[in-house]
Write a protein that holds these residues in place. Sequence first.
Motif, mmCIF file in Angstrom:
data_model
loop_
_atom_site.group_PDB
_atom_site.id
_atom_site.type_symbol
_atom_site.label_atom_id
_atom_site.label_comp_id
_atom_site.label_asym_id
_atom_site.label_seq_id
_atom_site.Cartn_x
_atom_site.Cartn_y
_atom_site.Cartn_z
ATOM 1 N N HIS A 205 11.979 1.112 0.704
ATOM 2 C CA HIS A 205 11.395 -0.214 0.484
ATOM 3 C C HIS A 205 10.089 -0.365 1.248
ATOM 4 O O HIS A 205 9.809 -1.417 1.826
ATOM 5 N N SER A 206 9.312 0.691 1.317
ATOM 6 C CA SER A 206 8.096 0.646 2.119
ATOM 7 C C SER A 206 7.135 1.736 1.647
ATOM 8 O O SER A 206 7.567 2.772 1.132
ATOM 9 N N THR A 207 5.837 1.474 1.799
ATOM 10 C CA THR A 207 4.865 2.528 1.520
ATOM 11 C C THR A 207 4.414 3.200 2.810
ATOM 12 O O THR A 207 3.442 3.946 2.809
ATOM 13 N N PRO B 135 8.381 -3.269 -7.926
ATOM 14 C CA PRO B 135 9.254 -2.122 -8.169
ATOM 15 C C PRO B 135 9.936 -1.599 -6.903
ATOM 16 O O PRO B 135 10.977 -0.959 -6.998
ATOM 17 N N VAL B 136 9.349 -1.875 -5.740
ATOM 18 C CA VAL B 136 9.921 -1.318 -4.520
ATOM 19 C C VAL B 136 11.113 -2.144 -4.033
ATOM 20 O O VAL B 136 12.006 -1.640 -3.370
ATOM 21 N N LEU C 16 4.265 6.339 -6.766
ATOM 22 C CA LEU C 16 4.525 5.687 -5.488
ATOM 23 C C LEU C 16 5.559 4.578 -5.652
ATOM 24 O O LEU C 16 6.406 4.371 -4.776
ATOM 25 N N ALA C 17 5.502 3.881 -6.801
ATOM 26 C CA ALA C 17 6.499 2.835 -7.052
ATOM 27 C C ALA C 17 7.899 3.434 -7.031
ATOM 28 O O ALA C 17 8.852 2.788 -6.587
ATOM 29 N N ALA D 83 8.615 4.947 -3.122
ATOM 30 C CA ALA D 83 8.717 3.984 -2.028
ATOM 31 C C ALA D 83 10.004 3.185 -2.107
ATOM 32 O O ALA D 83 10.320 2.440 -1.187
ATOM 33 N N PHE D 84 10.751 3.329 -3.218
ATOM 34 C CA PHE D 84 11.939 2.498 -3.402
ATOM 35 C C PHE D 84 13.027 2.743 -2.349
ATOM 36 O O PHE D 84 13.538 1.779 -1.766
ATOM 37 N N LEU E 12 3.129 -3.521 -6.010
ATOM 38 C CA LEU E 12 4.132 -2.478 -5.753
ATOM 39 C C LEU E 12 5.416 -3.076 -5.179
ATOM 40 O O LEU E 12 6.489 -2.498 -5.318
ATOM 41 N N ARG E 13 5.283 -4.209 -4.502
ATOM 42 C CA ARG E 13 6.448 -4.842 -3.906
ATOM 43 C C ARG E 13 7.532 -5.099 -4.962
ATOM 44 O O ARG E 13 8.707 -5.064 -4.683
ATOM 45 N N GLY F 152 6.467 -3.728 5.397
ATOM 46 C CA GLY F 152 6.781 -2.776 4.337
ATOM 47 C C GLY F 152 5.607 -1.911 3.910
ATOM 48 O O GLY F 152 5.634 -1.310 2.851
ATOM 49 N N LEU G 94 11.428 4.798 -13.843
ATOM 50 C CA LEU G 94 11.594 3.439 -13.297
ATOM 51 C C LEU G 94 12.539 2.639 -14.174
ATOM 52 O O LEU G 94 13.464 1.966 -13.683
#
Lengths: 308, 646
Positions: free
Chosen positions: A155-157, B402-403, A147-148, A151-152, B399-400, B503, A299
């Motif tokens: 910039h959101s899940t 890596p995101v 997910l990391a 979501a990049f 997670l913020r 987000g 990553l």
Amino acid sequence: MTAQTIAAGGVELAGVALAPLVVGGVQWLKARAQGRRGASALQPYRELRRLWGRAGVRPEPSSGVYALAVPVAVAATFLALLLLPIASIAPDWGLGNDALVLFGLLAVGRFALAAAAWDTGSGFELMGAARDLTIAVFVEALFLVVLALLAFPAHSTDLVAMSGAAASGEAWREPAQWAAALGLGLVILAEAGRRPIDNPDTHLELTMVHEGPTLEYAGRDLALLHWAAAARTWAVLVLAAEVLLPHPGAFAVQLLWLAGWIVVFVVLLALAETIQPKMRLLRVPVLLYGGAVIAMLGLAGRLLGVAA
Amino acid sequence: MTATGAAACAGAGLVAAGGLGALTGRVRASLTAQGIGVGLTAVAALVVFAGGAPVGAAFRSGVHPAFGLDALSGFFLLVLCVVALPALAYARAALPVGGRSVALAALTAAFVLAMAGLVAARDITTFLACWELMTLVPAAAMLVARQDEEVRRAVMVYVGITHVAAVGVWATMLILSAHGVLGGAPLGPGGLQSFVLVAALVGFLTKAGIAPLHVWLPRAHPVAPSHISALMSGVMIMLGIYGLSRVLFLWLTAVPTWVGVVLVGLGSLSALVGVLYALVQRELKRLLAFSSIEHAGIVVLGIGAALLLGSAGQPQWAAIAFAGAMLQILNHAAFKGALFLGAGAVADAAGTLQVDRMGGLLRRMPVTGGAIGLAALAIAGLPLLNGFVSEWIGLQALLRLPVEETDGLALVGAFGAATLAATAGLAALCFVGVAGLMLLGHARSPEAGAAREPAPGVRGAVAFLAALCLVLAVLAGVLVPRLAQLGPGSWSGSAALGLDLPGTGSLPTPLLLLALAVLTALVTLARGRRRAAPAPVWVSGQQDDSPLAWTLAGFTKPLRLMVDGVLRTRRDTVTTSSAGIVEAVRFRGDVPHLFDTHLFEPLLRLASRAASVARRMQSGSLRAYLGYLMVLVFVLLLLLRLEILS
């Protein structure tokens, strides 16, 4: 609410009916690939109808927990279907569209069936529930790393945002996306209870993982559990098609992409089940660790600016 | 003095009066008075936390005692009251009349006052005095409640380790006070700040039970009386986080990034160590103690994420990460309080704390059992209950990194998130097993089969905290925006029905819970009331007898095999045979706590060797002491002469 969101909501709900077809399709194709004729892809529907007409059982000892577990598992899986994005949009049911919440709702069924296993005290059920919860430990960690990566771009899940960002397929230029694809593939195998992690066709109690906790159920309860298992497969496949794979174009074109990817997944699952035997249980974490390490490398690759 | 301040003072006074009144022998009246006092204090704490003006003094650098409450203190005071109120109700119903109960009731009051004093302290004298009392009073309570060898050793280790670590707290507070930080400007980066940071991390994190300095916790918590255990686990260890939060976010500025990385690392280690060792315990209260280490680790992960997000220029998410950690503290107070009080109730009813000897308690004691079940599911992180909500915020905060970021912090965040997810999975395995073993299936011992529902006070206390787990899940959308204002960063979110964080795809718990309940009801209706034939469970056609019943060890076996490289289980199989015929096979297996065997025990051996050397110097003869004095004077003179001392 536009016609498109209504259509997307319709597809979400259609998942309820279509999910058994995916499972049936995999079984049919697998039989063909193995040189057997196999039952038709509609077989799961016939099974559901047959089980719906059967009487249930009440194991001794059991309490309300055993009876409540199935409705809770089915309700949570149904809610998970309502969180899915369809062709990069989703109707607002007021339930949000978060990736972690979707994953959490799929986990509710695991909790419910493990509690039911303790309620009956059946050794085989507990064996399956324990294995299911154990594998989930590693799957959850793997999913977070995947997910990391996924979501990049958005910039959101938020699944709708993720789906929109994945639509163009730009992300596939980066190795990170390939690492994420591998990781998500493993998550799909684990959540859908497929080989090499679990064998959905096993009839030997000692080898059951997902099938184990359903052992004491019969009749309508068992029918509901079969549906929930199919719906879980459907949910992870749609999730992968939307947030991982490219699906460019207008709304209708994106719907065709979705259908196409589901067919591809069915073929891939059938082929994987044909060539891949079930893995020894104690080796499953190694596989999942491996996926997490590769995702972490993806990553790290992104940090170093590696481009394909 | 404002009405809020008056209520807080009156509450504290009532608790003190109740504590003194216990010494006259009227235990129940004393605990009632304490309960009313805590209730009054809770109202004051809620008003201050919810946005009322701070009451009393502000922090000052002097040594004159001063008390006051700001919003952060109000929140922690509220956490204290949330656990103390049911704990007192439990004690009132469960403690026998007379005997040790007199001392225990008085010590309970002293413990509650020490913790309340710590969060209300506005100068270092009160802060440090309350800090020491908070450590010593529960030690006294443990010694009053039980007087065997085990408890003496546990108290020794507990007092020893927490006092060695208290040096860090003393150093932190004295330096900050001496430099006027408490009353004025925060301390900027530099050598002194680094020293303060190290001291604060050691001092406050030891109290929070963070690995590798946690070895006192699983010894001390199980031997305390249950209501003291609930207070220690739910509140006391989290007051270490209170001190650390003040240092990191209010008293220091521009805290370097390495602190955040260290906190994420230590938090991950504690979370995993706590839950892994909880999995292999057989005694309920010891298991719960290890789980407290896990939860302290989760909170520290959140604090670390808040620091990293702050230094990465994401003030919005720094505030949310901090709020998530605070919510985790409140949630932990609710479910851990319920489980410790429930453990006490079960121990009285079933006569054992061994989880493998309970079973079927839900049928025997529906209210207490149901409450324990709900709390166990909440602590296991069952989605949509309160434990899931705060872990969801923690995961999103990590997670913020890596995101949003593309530097090394991204890896730290992804690692922390993966660890937290694995911890949640392990907690699910652990507590589903515990709840199942305790509450469902057959009774596994005659005593468990004869268990009865405890007194209404005990039932009510456990049920109150368990119900709170559900309430907190629903109220998360209201609490988080307020909690986000207490720490670093800034987030302009407003109270809402669900959690809608930037987000993320939002977590509207009330609607999700409602939808889940409605759908469950619909599916139950659709299934209908059909004939269901009673049948024995499937055991391959054999008799279902108790040797086949599953234990917690059996349930966690797949996991223990998978991580055996880390746990290093000791297994002993003894086979007795005569004339080639095996007569008996005995198997013993246990999982040693590696931090004990590899870290703590070697240190302890070293310390006792040093102590025996020091003891030889203490001959008791006057001439020897005069000799020491002469040597000291001589050395000092020599140092002066050599101008090393000036």
